[in-house]
Design an enzyme around this catalytic site. Structure first.
Site, mmCIF file in Angstrom:
data_model
loop_
_atom_site.group_PDB
_atom_site.id
_atom_site.type_symbol
_atom_site.label_atom_id
_atom_site.label_comp_id
_atom_site.label_asym_id
_atom_site.label_seq_id
_atom_site.Cartn_x
_atom_site.Cartn_y
_atom_site.Cartn_z
ATOM 1 N N ASN A 269 -68.732 51.533 -7.429
ATOM 2 C CA ASN A 269 -69.824 50.696 -6.954
ATOM 3 C C ASN A 269 -70.981 50.616 -7.946
ATOM 4 O O ASN A 269 -71.612 49.577 -8.096
ATOM 5 C CB ASN A 269 -70.322 51.237 -5.611
ATOM 6 C CG ASN A 269 -70.924 50.148 -4.745
ATOM 7 O OD1 ASN A 269 -70.818 48.975 -5.058
ATOM 8 N ND2 ASN A 269 -71.566 50.549 -3.660
ATOM 9 N N LYS B 201 -59.490 57.093 -10.842
ATOM 10 C CA LYS B 201 -60.080 58.123 -9.994
ATOM 11 C C LYS B 201 -59.059 59.195 -9.595
ATOM 12 O O LYS B 201 -59.278 59.923 -8.627
ATOM 13 C CB LYS B 201 -60.686 57.467 -8.753
ATOM 14 C CG LYS B 201 -61.806 56.475 -9.092
ATOM 15 C CD LYS B 201 -62.423 55.861 -7.853
ATOM 16 C CE LYS B 201 -63.527 54.892 -8.230
ATOM 17 N NZ LYS B 201 -64.212 54.310 -7.047
ATOM 18 N N ARG C 254 -68.458 47.675 1.100
ATOM 19 C CA ARG C 254 -69.369 48.445 0.273
ATOM 20 C C ARG C 254 -70.639 47.651 0.025
ATOM 21 O O ARG C 254 -70.634 46.418 0.014
ATOM 22 C CB ARG C 254 -68.711 48.790 -1.081
ATOM 23 C CG ARG C 254 -67.430 49.570 -0.984
ATOM 24 C CD ARG C 254 -67.624 50.954 -0.404
ATOM 25 N NE ARG C 254 -68.497 51.761 -1.248
ATOM 26 C CZ ARG C 254 -68.087 52.447 -2.315
ATOM 27 N NH1 ARG C 254 -66.809 52.403 -2.673
ATOM 28 N NH2 ARG C 254 -68.927 53.183 -3.013
ATOM 29 N N ARG D 222 -49.369 51.422 -10.044
ATOM 30 C CA ARG D 222 -50.150 50.605 -9.117
ATOM 31 C C ARG D 222 -51.621 50.503 -9.518
ATOM 32 O O ARG D 222 -52.403 49.846 -8.828
ATOM 33 C CB ARG D 222 -50.024 51.133 -7.700
ATOM 34 C CG ARG D 222 -50.660 52.474 -7.427
ATOM 35 C CD ARG D 222 -50.565 52.815 -5.944
ATOM 36 N NE ARG D 222 -51.274 54.023 -5.603
ATOM 37 C CZ ARG D 222 -50.706 55.148 -5.189
ATOM 38 N NH1 ARG D 222 -49.387 55.213 -5.080
ATOM 39 N NH2 ARG D 222 -51.432 56.209 -4.873
ATOM 40 N N PRO E 275 -66.686 59.795 -6.374
ATOM 41 C CA PRO E 275 -66.903 59.900 -7.818
ATOM 42 C C PRO E 275 -66.259 58.734 -8.561
ATOM 43 O O PRO E 275 -65.175 58.263 -8.201
ATOM 44 C CB PRO E 275 -66.225 61.222 -8.180
ATOM 45 C CG PRO E 275 -66.158 61.987 -6.905
ATOM 46 C CD PRO E 275 -66.009 60.978 -5.824
ATOM 47 N N GLU E 276 -66.945 58.262 -9.603
ATOM 48 C CA GLU E 276 -66.384 57.187 -10.421
ATOM 49 C C GLU E 276 -65.582 57.792 -11.569
ATOM 50 O O GLU E 276 -65.552 59.004 -11.777
ATOM 51 C CB GLU E 276 -67.495 56.259 -10.884
ATOM 52 C CG GLU E 276 -68.296 55.723 -9.706
ATOM 53 C CD GLU E 276 -68.934 54.360 -9.924
ATOM 54 O OE1 GLU E 276 -68.545 53.649 -10.863
ATOM 55 O OE2 GLU E 276 -69.825 54.011 -9.127
#
Length: 269
Positions: free
Chosen positions: A162, A52, A258, A121, A2-3
C-alpha cells in the site's frame, strides 16, 4: 502487512546468521512440531525472499515457506537462548543468534515443486535480479483495472504494498484510477525503475522514504513524520493534510479493500 523490502531484509539477515551450518529447529507452540523435528540439526542451505514470501531452504529435506500476513513477525536476539514468550510457531537457533516466529499467515514445509508453484503465481519482484518487468507490463497493458489496484496485485508485481504503490504513483503524477491499458509503456518503464530504486533503499535502511531532498523536514521547516511505519512520504496516511508539493489536501478512498491516498492536483490525470 510488511512490504517486500522487509522480507528481503529478513532473508539477508537470516542468510548471514544461520545459513551454511546446522541449526536447531523447534516449534514451542506445537503447530509446526513434526516439521521442526524433521529439520532439527540440519544445515540451512540458503534463505531467499520473493515478494512477500520468505523461503528457508534445507536442501533435500524441503523448504520452510513463511508468509507473515498481517500479524506475523520475527524477533531476533544473540545467544544464549531465552525461554519462549507467547505463541512461538518456529524457533531457529544458530551459532551466534536465535530467532522466533509468531503469528504468521503461513509457516509450512514444502517440497521443490510446491515452492515452484508459489513462485509461478507471483509477478516480478522489483528486488530480485531475475525480475522480468515485461511480464507485469503484459498484464497491465491489457487491463481496464485501475493502475493502483494492479500494483497491489501480487500476481502482477510481487512485493509492492500500500505504501509503495501510493508513493510511486504520486512521484510520477499518475492518477491512481487510470486504467492499466491507458498507461504508456515508457511511463511504465520509468515507474518500474523508480519502484526498484525506492525498494532497494528500503532494504538498506529498513524504512520507506520517498520524499525528495527539497521536500524533507530539514529543507521545509515542517515537523518530521510521526508514524509507526517510519519514513518520510508524500501521500500515504496523509489524508486531509496539505500536499508537500502543491498544498492541496491529500485525498483518500477505499480501493479493493485498502485505503488509497493521492493528491487530486498533482495526480489529476
Amino acid at each position: 502487512m510488511p512490504e517486500g523490502h522487509t522480507l528481503h531484509r529478513l532473508a539477508r539477515l537470516h542468510r548471514r546468521r544461520y545459513a551454511g551450518a546446522p541449526v536447531a529447529v523447534s516449534s514451542p507452540q506445537g503447530r509446526f512440531a513434526a516439521e521442526a523435528a524433521r529439520l532439527d540439526g540440519a544445515v540451512l542451505h540458503d534463505v531467499e525472499a520473493y515478494g512477500k514470501h520468505l523461503f528457508h531452504h534445507f536442501g533435500p529435506l524441503g523448504t520452510v515457506h513463511v508468509h507473515l500476513g498481517l500479524y506475523g513477525a520475527f524477533t531476533e536476539a544473540p545467544l544464549p537462548v531465552a525461554p519462549p514468550v507467547g505463541q512461538v510457531r518456529l524457533r531457529l537457533v544458530g551459532r551466534t543468534h536465535w530467532t522466533d516466529l509468531r503469528g504468521p499467515n503461513r509457516c509450512e514445509l514444502l517440497d521443490e515443486e510446491q515452492v515452484d508453484r508459489i513462485r509461478a503465481r507471483l509477478g516480478p519482484d522489483p528486488l530480485r535480479r531475475d525480475a522480468r518487468p515485461e511480464l507485469a507490463w503484459q498484464r497491465i497493458s491489457r487491463s481496464r483495472t485501475p493502475l493502483a489496484a494492479l500494483l497491489m496485485d501480487q500476481s502482477v508485481v510481487a512485493g509492492a504494498g500500500n505504501v509503495y504503490r501510493a508513493e510511486v504513483l504520486f512521484r510520477h503524477g499518475i492518477d491512481p484510477m487510470l486504467p492499466g491499458a491507458a498507461l504508456e509503456e515508457p511511463r511504465w518503464k520509468e515507474l518500474w525503475a523508480d519502484l526498484v530504486a525506492l525498494m532497494r533503499a528500503g532494504v538498506r535502511t529498513g524504512r520507506i522514504d520517498t520524499v525528495a531532498d527539497e521536500h524533507r523536514p530539514e529543507a521545509t521547516g515542517r515537523a518530521p513524520r510521526q508514524d509507526r511505519h517510519g519514513g518520510e512520504v508524500y501521500v500515504y496516511r496523509r489524508a486531509g493534510l496539505p500536499c508537500l508539493v502543491c498544498g492541496t489536501p491529500v485525498a483518500r478512498r477505499e480501493l479493493a479493500g485498502r485505503n488509497l491516498y493521492w493528491c487530486p492536483a498533482c495526480q489529476a490525470g
